[in-house]
Motif scaffolding. Structure first.
Motif, mmCIF file in Angstrom:
data_model
loop_
_atom_site.group_PDB
_atom_site.id
_atom_site.type_symbol
_atom_site.label_atom_id
_atom_site.label_comp_id
_atom_site.label_asym_id
_atom_site.label_seq_id
_atom_site.Cartn_x
_atom_site.Cartn_y
_atom_site.Cartn_z
ATOM 1 N N ALA A 117 0.769 -1.141 0.055
ATOM 2 C CA ALA A 117 -0.198 0.317 -0.167
ATOM 3 C C ALA A 117 1.116 1.250 0.430
ATOM 4 N N ALA A 118 1.785 1.302 0.725
ATOM 5 C CA ALA A 118 2.888 2.083 0.610
ATOM 6 C C ALA A 118 3.497 2.574 -0.633
ATOM 7 N N ARG A 131 1.782 1.772 -3.281
ATOM 8 C CA ARG A 131 1.123 2.270 -4.042
ATOM 9 C C ARG A 131 1.238 4.748 -3.780
ATOM 10 N N ASP A 132 0.892 4.345 -2.671
ATOM 11 C CA ASP A 132 0.783 5.693 -2.052
ATOM 12 C C ASP A 132 1.553 6.731 -2.867
ATOM 13 N N CYS A 133 2.787 6.441 -2.667
ATOM 14 C CA CYS A 133 4.148 7.594 -3.140
ATOM 15 C C CYS A 133 4.253 7.089 -4.509
#
Lengths: 891, 124
Positions: free
Chosen positions: A373-374, A376-378
């Motif tokens: 997820a991280a 994806r977030d960046c």
């Protein structure tokens, strides 16, 4: 690769379920294996020399994580310029130290420091120096054996072959170390030297006597070897304590051949050593300067260092640290390392990009989804796709696609990957590697597919994302060239008889997923619809349904007849004439694919591939539209039925399950039904018998498989007296009764009793049954006890109703045990219609799912009760297995 | 409607008297129940408290005796003809409702809206 299997749970009722059970889409597949660092990591260490001067060196440590190589590396001192000082003199200054040694040993490199120096001088990366980079001593430390065969050069790519096999660590006795030479690839390099600390490392190193285990498929292969580092760490201490460094002499000479080609890691293990090395006892024992490994925050800080090789090395080291270490991965995320790495993906220098990608790959792997997820977030996904487009280097492409594969196993990311990456993956990888040409060149013969790692990773990624639901399927189907290329690749695989590899498996799974619900989802599907009206609105519809309620038989007969008529129309199998060749998603359901799937079923030995091919056939024959009718007939004409029947003998549960449901769908075609009844009955009964009395312990079939087989039997004996007779002849009745009585599972018992009731309904057979000693009472009670456990399974919804198990005509048991009483008198709106509607909307049957690994999202058309959403698919996980299925009873 | 073990359960109930309908050989009431102490309470869409293992009405067939009598979907059945239904298995519940010798069953049912209505009336 660990496969994440989860399957969807389908609604419980069987028989009355829509006639076409479909295979749910495949669930997601495994993520790639975490790759191991192969890239040399550079290890920055601070060395304090004895005289107090401090030197910072960067050691390139190859991470061969795999094994702790105990190399007794004799450290060849390397001068500041990186060239080893082969003076055979004292151990490398500070580097020769134990810590270093250890690392090197592990990595098979020379003193770490020297290595690093060497590396540094080469721009910090081993790059594909064709020859072992440095001096013989280092040279030998080539990158692990495992280096992908694909790369000929000794590039310090991911080192696969760490020589030391961690496994043997335990063997280290406290006393004199046997010291497995692990990784020392070049015996000549090693000269057992009485270097104090070298021993430790050695002891740490796992033996690599067996030679490193090469992982030829570096990309996604699971690194089986336990992380060297860890082992090392744990061992170091004890060894150190024990030995105090005397071991050296006792060490047996290393077998030269531990790793003939193994290229010892170039000192990458050094870092491990270093980690280990922190032990005070060790340090205190020496007087030489020591250095310590950089801590994680320092490594992350180095990612921002202005000097590019530092960045690259830091990333490589990070990759090494993360290998199979969930704690480190978590910490990296917490320390906000992920955005740094993603930013490096766009760095101008290729080396930096490559290392960063390698690190991201490791970080994205694992059960913990926070990292994914991280990333994806960046903005990791678009960055990766950009890198893929830009990169020409194969290794980078492998890393990028491997990372995308890892990420694609996380459900929220699937759509993101489709959004950003579908076009690129298709055009850059799938189409080129599949050999498909958009405008076929008439002169040249069709190219063969190239089964590269990049293709495998990409197909794996697409496999995962294709399980994400209807929208994902639509996007993939409509992606230009994808279906064509996949089909071409599969055709070429069949042609070359190379059908067991992972890429083929991935491709077939994608095809299976895309075939799911194809009769509903492709544009223009309604043109081809036939038979039943979709929404159960009309009086005719409800009438039919009501008849269904009236009993198991009435309705079925009506339906059966209707289908039979339709089938007769297509006996001649006149396919619609096409003005132009089909392309794109239309290829999914052309009868030509039948031959392809049947070839795969015949030739492949890969269970997943078999399951997927059967699942694809299941999906295709489960439509209520013209193409499905053609497909069903085509399977028959291509002599596919015997192929499927033979696969019923498979020992693998999921294959049997998929094939059984495929047969069930295929038997919607009248002629198929007759044929299947004659030829498959024996196998099906055998499976039932095995279910109830397994020939070998542990051979017991899973519940879902048994239910699938029973439903298939039910389908073929319904509305076919001949088939019912075949069942009797195959001695199916005793097997069913026994299964019903003995089974622990309510669903199995219910399905068995359902079949028995259907059989009993044939008055013509009663004579034969009674002759065999089955009285009505016994038969009924067998059927009844099968239903006994009142937890009639209605998986999924709290308000699913149970099947109408009791037919009035068969009612011989005590009253009050009726489950369902059709409310005909009250009109067509009785529960049954609700059920039918629901079930049809879902379009899937519990047994009709040839699913794979991810929970299928609940069908939006389904009436989902508020509250807990559908439990995850049952096949593998059965989260709710322990609890009884919710039932409800009509009163 | 939360249940505290050891404490008596109190609820606002409605009496529902259902006259069974004869359908051939069967007497039907026209609704469907779910729940029971042997069932999984978390799957119950109607209960407020997901650990409540009581018997709930999951479906009511239109025009059936239950609907006519005023039974609604989502009701929790507390008693049937005096027999408790809060601590029974699913099967026991079904049997209590489908006794052939009884043509009428009198249920005590409770539902959220009842509870709220009473509270409101008490406040005002």
């Amino acid at each position: 690769m660990p496969a994440e299997l989860r399957q969807e749970q389908s609604p419980g009722s069987q028989a009355s379920l829509a006639t076409m059970p479909e295979a749910p889409e495949v669930l997601e597949e495994t993520v790639t294996v975490e790759e191991d660092p192969g890239t040399p990591t550079s290890h920055v260490s601070i060395v304090t020399s004895e005289d107090g001067t401090t030197r910072r060196t960067e050691t390139k440590v190859t991470k061969t994580v795999k094994t702790v190589t105990t190399r007794t590396v004799r450290q060849v001192p390397v001068g500041p310029d990186g060239l080893p000082l082969l003076d055979g003199g004292p151990p490398l200054g500070p580097f020769a130290d134990g810590p270093l040694d250890r690392h090197f040993l592990l990595r098979g490199g020379g003193p770490a420091a020297t290595l690093s120096r060497a590396y540094l001088s080469s721009g910090g990366s081993f790059t594909d120096g064709p020859e072992p980079r440095d001096v013989p001593s280092y040279g030998s430390l080539s990158r692990g054996l495992g280096v992908r065969p694909a790369r000929g050069a000794l590039c310090p790519g991911p080192v696969d072959g760490c020589f030391t096999l961690p496994g043997r660590r335990e063997a280290f006795p406290a006393g004199p170390e046997p010291v497995p030479p692990a990784g020392r690839s070049q015996p000549e390099r090693f000269q057992a030297e009485p270097y104090g600390l070298e021993d430790d490392t050695r002891s740490l190193a796992a033996d690599d006597e067996g030679g490193p285990e090469l992982e030829p498929d570096y990309g996604t292969a699971t690194r089986r070897r336990p992380e060297c580092g860890r082992g090392l760490r744990s061992r170091a201490y004890e060894d150190v304590a024990d030995d105090g460094g005397e071991l050296m002499e006792e060490r047996p000479p290393f077998p030269a051949a531990t790793a003939p080609l193994a290229q010892p890691e170039r000192g990458s293990l050094g870092s491990l050593d270093r980690v280990v090395r922190r032990s005070p006892s060790v340090d205190s024992a020496r007087k030489e300067p020591r250095w310590r490994d950089p801590e994680l925050p320092e490594v992350l800080a180095m990612l921002r260092h202005p000097v590019d090789p530092v960045k690259a090395n830091a990333a490589a080291y990070l990759q090494h640290l993360c290998f199979e270490n969930e704690g480190v991965k978590r910490r990296v995320r917490q320390l906000r390392g992920l955005p740094l790495l993603v930013a490096l993906l766009d760095h101008p220098r290729a080396e930096v990009r490559r290392r960063a990608c390698g690190a991201l790959r490791n970080l994205s792997y694992g059960r913990d989804t926070d990292n994914k997820a991280a990333i994806r977030d960046c903005g990791g996904v678009p960055a990766l796709v950009r890198l893929l487009r830009a990169a020409r280097d194969n290794e980078v492409r492998e890393l990028v696609t491997g990372t995308l594969w890892n990420l694609s196993s996380y459900e929220p990311l699937k759509m993101v990957i489709i959004d950003h990456g579908l076009q690129t993956l298709t055009h850059e990888v799938i189409v080129p590697h599949s050999g498909w040409e958009r405008e076929p060149n008439e002169d040249s013969k069709p190219r063969d597919a190239e089964w590269t790692t990049v293709f495998k990773n990409t197909s794996g990624c697409l496999r995962n994302v294709s399980s994400d639901g209807a929208e994902a399927r639509r996007r993939l189907r409509e992606c230009e060239g994808l279906v064509d290329a996949l089909l071409h690749a599969l055709q070429s695989a069949v042609g070359r008889k190379d059908t067991d590899n992972k890429s083929v498996e991935n491709c077939v799974c994608i095809m299976r997923n895309l075939s799911y619900h194809v009769h509903k989802e492709v544009p223009g599907a309604d043109r081809y619809q036939e038979a039943e009206p979709g929404p159960p609105g009309g009086a005719a519809g409800s009438q039919r349904r009501r008849r269904d309620d009236a009993g198991c038989f009435g309705g079925k007969k009506a339906k059966g007849k209707k289908d039979g008529e339709m089938d007769r129309n297509f006996d001649t199998l006149d396919l619609p004439k096409r003005t132009e060749a089909a392309k794109g998603f239309e290829l999914l359901y052309q009868p030509e694919v039948v031959r392809l799937y049947l070839s795969l079923l015949t030739e492949s030995r890969n269970f997943n591939t078999l399951e997927a091919a059967a699942g694809a056939l299941q999906n295709l024959s489960a439509g209520n539209w013209m193409w499905a009718t053609y497909i069903r007939a085509t399977v028959r004409k291509e002599r596919g039925l015997p192929v499927l029947v033979e696969l019923l003998q498979s020992e693998t549960d999921k294959v049997v399950r998929a094939v059984a449901i495929a047969l069930r769908n295929l038997s919607l075609d009248r002629r198929n039904k007759d044929l299947i009844g004659s030829y498959a009955m024996a196998e099906l009964v055998r499976n039932v018998r095995n279910a109830q009395a397994p020939s070998r312990p542990g051979a017991r079939l899973e519940e879902d498989t048994v239910v699938a087989v029973l439903n298939t039997i039910h389908e073929i004996v319904s509305d076919s007296l001949d088939n019912a007779r075949s069942l009797l002849q195959a001695r199916g009745v005793p097997a069913l009764v026994a299964l019903g009585a003995a089974s622990q599972s309510v669903r199995e018992a219910k399905a068995a009793s359902h079949v028995l009731q259907t059989v009993w309904s044939y008055k013509e057979l009663r004579g034969a049954l009674q002759k065999d000693g089955w009285t009505k009472a016994r038969f009924q009670s067998a059927a009844a006890t099968a239903k006994g456990p009142k937890g009639a399974p209605s998986p999924g919804g709290f308000d699913d109703s149970t099947l109408p198990l009791v037919d009035k005509s068969l009612d011989g048991e005590k009253p009050g045990s009726r489950d369902v009483i059709p409310m005909e008198a009250l009109g067509p709106d009785g529960y049954s219609t609700v059920d039918r509607r629901e079930r049809r909307a879902r379009g899937s049957d519990p047994t009709g799912e040839a699913s794979e690994k991810e929970p299928l999202k609940p069908d939006p058309g389904r009436k989902v009760p508020p509250g807990p959403s559908r439990p995850a698919v049952r096949l593998v996980d059965a989260v709710g297995d322990a609890k009884p299925q919710p039932v409800d009873s009509w009163v | 409607m939360s249940y505290i073990p050891g404490q008596p359960v109190t609820a606002v109930v409605q009496r529902v008297e259902i006259h069974k309908l004869r359908q051939g050989e069967n007497l039907i009431l026209g609704f469907s129940i779910g729940g029971g102490i042997d069932q999984d309470p978390s799957q119950n869409p109607f209960s407020e408290d997901k650990t409540d293992k009581g018997i709930y009405v999951t479906r009511v067939s239109e025009g059936g005796p239950a609907e006519i009598a005023g039974l609604q979907i989502g009701d929790k059945i507390m008693q049937v003809n005096g027999w408790d239904m809060t601590m029974v298995t699913h099967d026991q519940a079904r049997k209590r409702l489908t006794k052939r010798s009884e043509e009428v069953v009198r249920l005590l049912v409770t539902r959220q809206s009842l509870q709220k209505a009473v509270q409101r009336s008490m406040l005002s």
